[in-house]
Write an enzyme that holds these catalytic residues in place. Structure first.
Site, mmCIF file in Angstrom:
data_model
loop_
_atom_site.group_PDB
_atom_site.id
_atom_site.type_symbol
_atom_site.label_atom_id
_atom_site.label_comp_id
_atom_site.label_asym_id
_atom_site.label_seq_id
_atom_site.Cartn_x
_atom_site.Cartn_y
_atom_site.Cartn_z
ATOM 1 N N GLY A 21 0.845 -1.203 0.000
ATOM 2 C CA GLY A 21 0.000 0.000 0.000
ATOM 3 C C GLY A 21 0.872 1.241 0.000
ATOM 4 O O GLY A 21 0.520 2.267 0.601
ATOM 5 N N GLY A 24 -0.323 4.955 -1.040
ATOM 6 C CA GLY A 24 -1.354 5.674 -0.279
ATOM 7 C C GLY A 24 -0.769 6.852 0.480
ATOM 8 O O GLY A 24 0.449 7.094 0.460
ATOM 9 N N GLN A 25 -1.643 7.573 1.177
ATOM 10 C CA GLN A 25 -1.225 8.793 1.887
ATOM 11 C C GLN A 25 -0.093 8.504 2.871
ATOM 12 O O GLN A 25 0.919 9.193 2.892
ATOM 13 C CB GLN A 25 -2.423 9.387 2.640
ATOM 14 C CG GLN A 25 -2.122 10.727 3.287
ATOM 15 C CD GLN A 25 -3.086 11.085 4.424
ATOM 16 O OE1 GLN A 25 -3.849 10.251 4.899
ATOM 17 N NE2 GLN A 25 -3.049 12.327 4.841
ATOM 18 N N LEU A 26 -0.264 7.459 3.686
ATOM 19 C CA LEU A 26 0.772 7.111 4.657
ATOM 20 C C LEU A 26 1.914 6.349 3.994
ATOM 21 O O LEU A 26 3.091 6.578 4.290
ATOM 22 C CB LEU A 26 0.143 6.268 5.782
ATOM 23 C CG LEU A 26 1.092 5.729 6.835
ATOM 24 C CD1 LEU A 26 1.767 6.857 7.599
ATOM 25 C CD2 LEU A 26 0.351 4.807 7.807
ATOM 26 N N ASP A 47 2.327 -1.882 -4.423
ATOM 27 C CA ASP A 47 0.957 -1.380 -4.456
ATOM 28 C C ASP A 47 0.232 -2.042 -5.622
ATOM 29 O O ASP A 47 0.853 -2.609 -6.520
ATOM 30 C CB ASP A 47 0.921 0.146 -4.599
ATOM 31 C CG ASP A 47 -0.345 0.748 -4.010
ATOM 32 O OD1 ASP A 47 -0.258 1.441 -2.975
ATOM 33 O OD2 ASP A 47 -1.440 0.489 -4.567
ATOM 34 N N ARG A 49 -1.405 -0.533 -7.886
ATOM 35 C CA ARG A 49 -1.233 0.273 -9.109
ATOM 36 C C ARG A 49 0.173 0.830 -9.182
ATOM 37 O O ARG A 49 0.779 1.084 -8.134
ATOM 38 C CB ARG A 49 -2.212 1.447 -9.104
ATOM 39 C CG ARG A 49 -3.568 1.040 -9.570
ATOM 40 C CD ARG A 49 -4.555 2.189 -9.628
ATOM 41 N NE ARG A 49 -5.886 1.661 -9.345
ATOM 42 C CZ ARG A 49 -6.439 1.610 -8.149
ATOM 43 N NH1 ARG A 49 -5.800 2.114 -7.113
ATOM 44 N NH2 ARG A 49 -7.633 1.086 -7.971
ATOM 45 N N TYR A 156 -15.667 0.272 7.833
ATOM 46 C CA TYR A 156 -14.237 0.480 8.089
ATOM 47 C C TYR A 156 -13.909 0.220 9.566
ATOM 48 O O TYR A 156 -12.968 -0.504 9.896
ATOM 49 C CB TYR A 156 -13.909 1.919 7.698
ATOM 50 C CG TYR A 156 -12.513 2.393 7.954
ATOM 51 C CD1 TYR A 156 -11.430 1.841 7.283
ATOM 52 C CD2 TYR A 156 -12.274 3.447 8.839
ATOM 53 C CE1 TYR A 156 -10.142 2.315 7.501
ATOM 54 C CE2 TYR A 156 -10.994 3.933 9.047
ATOM 55 C CZ TYR A 156 -9.941 3.360 8.377
ATOM 56 O OH TYR A 156 -8.669 3.845 8.583
ATOM 57 N N LYS A 160 -11.593 -2.655 11.183
ATOM 58 C CA LYS A 160 -10.405 -2.325 11.982
ATOM 59 C C LYS A 160 -10.473 -2.999 13.358
ATOM 60 O O LYS A 160 -9.471 -3.493 13.862
ATOM 61 C CB LYS A 160 -10.252 -0.802 12.129
ATOM 62 C CG LYS A 160 -9.785 -0.111 10.859
ATOM 63 C CD LYS A 160 -8.366 -0.508 10.481
ATOM 64 C CE LYS A 160 -7.870 0.149 9.218
ATOM 65 N NZ LYS A 160 -6.569 -0.353 8.758
#
Ligand code: AKB
Length: 326
Positions: A21, A24-26, A47, A49, A156, A160
Site C-alpha cells: 500500500g 497511499g497517503q501514509l 501497491d 497500481r 471500516y 479495523k
C-alpha cells in the site's frame, strides 16, 4: 522529520522491508522515511497500481501487488525475504461505506493474507494500522480511553476492530510480532488522503494556498482527533523499534496529538491568510464523524514506548502552508 539515526543500534536492521500500500497517503511518506533510514534498495514498495510518484518508483524497488492475491504475496516474500512487512492497503471510512462488501474483503482478507503469510514465511515483524474508527457512538467521546466500549458502526471501523483482534490472536497463538497504532486523521503536504472522513483537514490547506474559499463537508464544531504526518511517521517507527517487552498491547495503541474542529483550522490558516473563507455543507461523512471520539487518551503509548507528539495545530499550519506554498 525527527527520525532515529541509522547508527542507532535499535534501528540497524538486517534484511529487507516490504511496504504494502506504498502509494497511499501514509505509504508514500513511510516508504520515503524508511528509505532515508535504511538502504533504499532494501525498502521494497508495493501497491496494486503503478506509482505516480517518481521517487517511489526510482529510489528503491517497486512491485505490483494486490494484497488479496496470496500467490503473488508469497512470491514477493520468497524473492525479498523481508524482515519487516508494513501492511497499509485498505479502504478508508467514507469509501468503505459506499462499497461495504469490497471494503470488508480488502480490509479483512488482505490483513489475514499478510498475517498467514507472515507466519508461513517467518517474517520478524508486521505493522498494521488501526484507526479511531474502532470506536462508535456508545464510546466516551472525550479523552477516549484505550480500553472502553467500542461498538463501531461503519464498515471500516468494524473491519479495523476485527483486525485488531486478529493481530492479537496471531501474536498469542503464533508468537507473531505484530504491532499496531490507532491513527487519528492524518494530515500531510506530500500526499492526498483518499476516501476518509478526516480528509477535509488536508483539502482545506490546498484550497487556502490556491487562494480559494473552502466548503467543508463536516459542520462547524465537529471535533476530531488529528495528527501531522511527521508525528505519525515518528510514532510508527518508534513502535516498530521498541523492544518487544515494551509492547504490552497487541491489539492496537491509542495515539493522540491534537483535536480540533474545522473552524479552528480556518482560524489557524487566517493567521497567515486573513482573507481565507470557510463555509459548511455537511454530507454523509458527518454521521461518521459524529460516531467517532473528539479526543484520545494515549497514556498507554506514552508509558509503554515513550510516545510524545511534537506538532499542535498552529505549528502544523505554519509547516503545511510553507511547504504547499512552494
Ligand atoms: C478516515 O477518515 O477514514 C481515516 C481514519 C481516521 O482512519 N483518516
Amino acid at each position: 522529520m525527527p527520525t532515529p539515526s541509522p547508527a542507532d543500534p535499535a534501528t540497524r536492521l538486517p534484511g529487507n522491508i516490504l511496504v504494502i500500500g506504498a502509494c497511499g497517503q501514509l505509504g508514500l511518506e513511510l516508504t520515503a522515511a524508511l528509505r532515508q533510514l535504511y538502504e533504499p534498495r532494501c525498502v521494497v514498495a508495493a501497491d496494486v497500481r503503478p506509482p505516480k510518484d517518481e521517487h517511489l518508483l526510482h529510489d528503491g524497488p517497486f512491485e505490483l501487488l494486490d494484497v488479496l492475491d496470496r500467490t503473488r504475496l508469497d512470491k514477493l516474500l520468497r524473492q525479498y525475504r523481508p524482515r519487516q512487512v508494513y501492511h497499509l492497503a485498505a479502504l478508508l471510512s467514507a469509501t468503505a461505506e459506499k462499497n461495504p462488501l469490497f471494503g470488508w474483503q480488502l480490509n479483512m482478507d488482505g490483513l489475514l493474507n499478510v498475517l498467514e503469510a507472515a507466519v508461513a514465511h517467518g517474517i520478524g515483524q508486521v505493522y498494521w494500522p488501526s484507526s479511531i474508527a474502532v470506536f462508535g457512538p456508545d464510546t466516551p467521546r472525550e479523552h477516549t480511553p484505550q480500553l472502553t466500549i467500542m461498538n463501531p458502526n461503519t464498515v471500516y471501523g468494524i473491519s479495523k476492530l476485527a483486525g485488531e483482534q486478529w493481530c492479537e490472536w496471531y501474536h498469542r497463538k503464533h508468537g507473531l510480532d505484530v504491532r499496531s497504532l490507532r491513527y487519528p486523521g492524518l494530515i500531510g503536504y506530500k500526499s492526498l488522503p483518499g476516501g476518509g472522513t478526516t480528509d477535509y483537514a488536508v483539502d482545506i490547506y490546498h484550497k487556502a494556498v490556491a487562494g480559494q474559499p473552502y466548503e467543508c463537508f463536516l459542520e462547524a464544531g465537529t471535533y476530531l482527533p488529528m495528527m501531522y504526518m511527521p508525528d505519525a511517521l515518528q510514532a510508527t517507527l518508534d513502535v516498530m523499534h521498541a523492544p518487544a517487552e515494551r509492547i504490552k498491547i497487541r491489539t492496537s495503541y491509542n495515539l493522540g496529538a491534537m483535536s480540533f474542529a474545522p473552524e479552528e483550522v480556518a482560524a489557524s490558516i487566517q493567521r497567515h491568510r486573513p482573507d481565507f473563507q470557510i463555509s459548511y455543507a455537511p454530507d454523509q461523512r458527518q454521521a461518521i464523524a459524529n460516531s467517532w471520539p473528539a479526543s484520545i487518551d494515549d497514556t498507554a503509548a506514552r508509558q509503554d514506548w515513550g510516545w510524545q507528539p511534537q506538532f499542535d495545530l498552529d505549528r502544523m499550519t505554519d509547516d503545511m502552508l510553507l511547504h504547499l506554498g512552494k
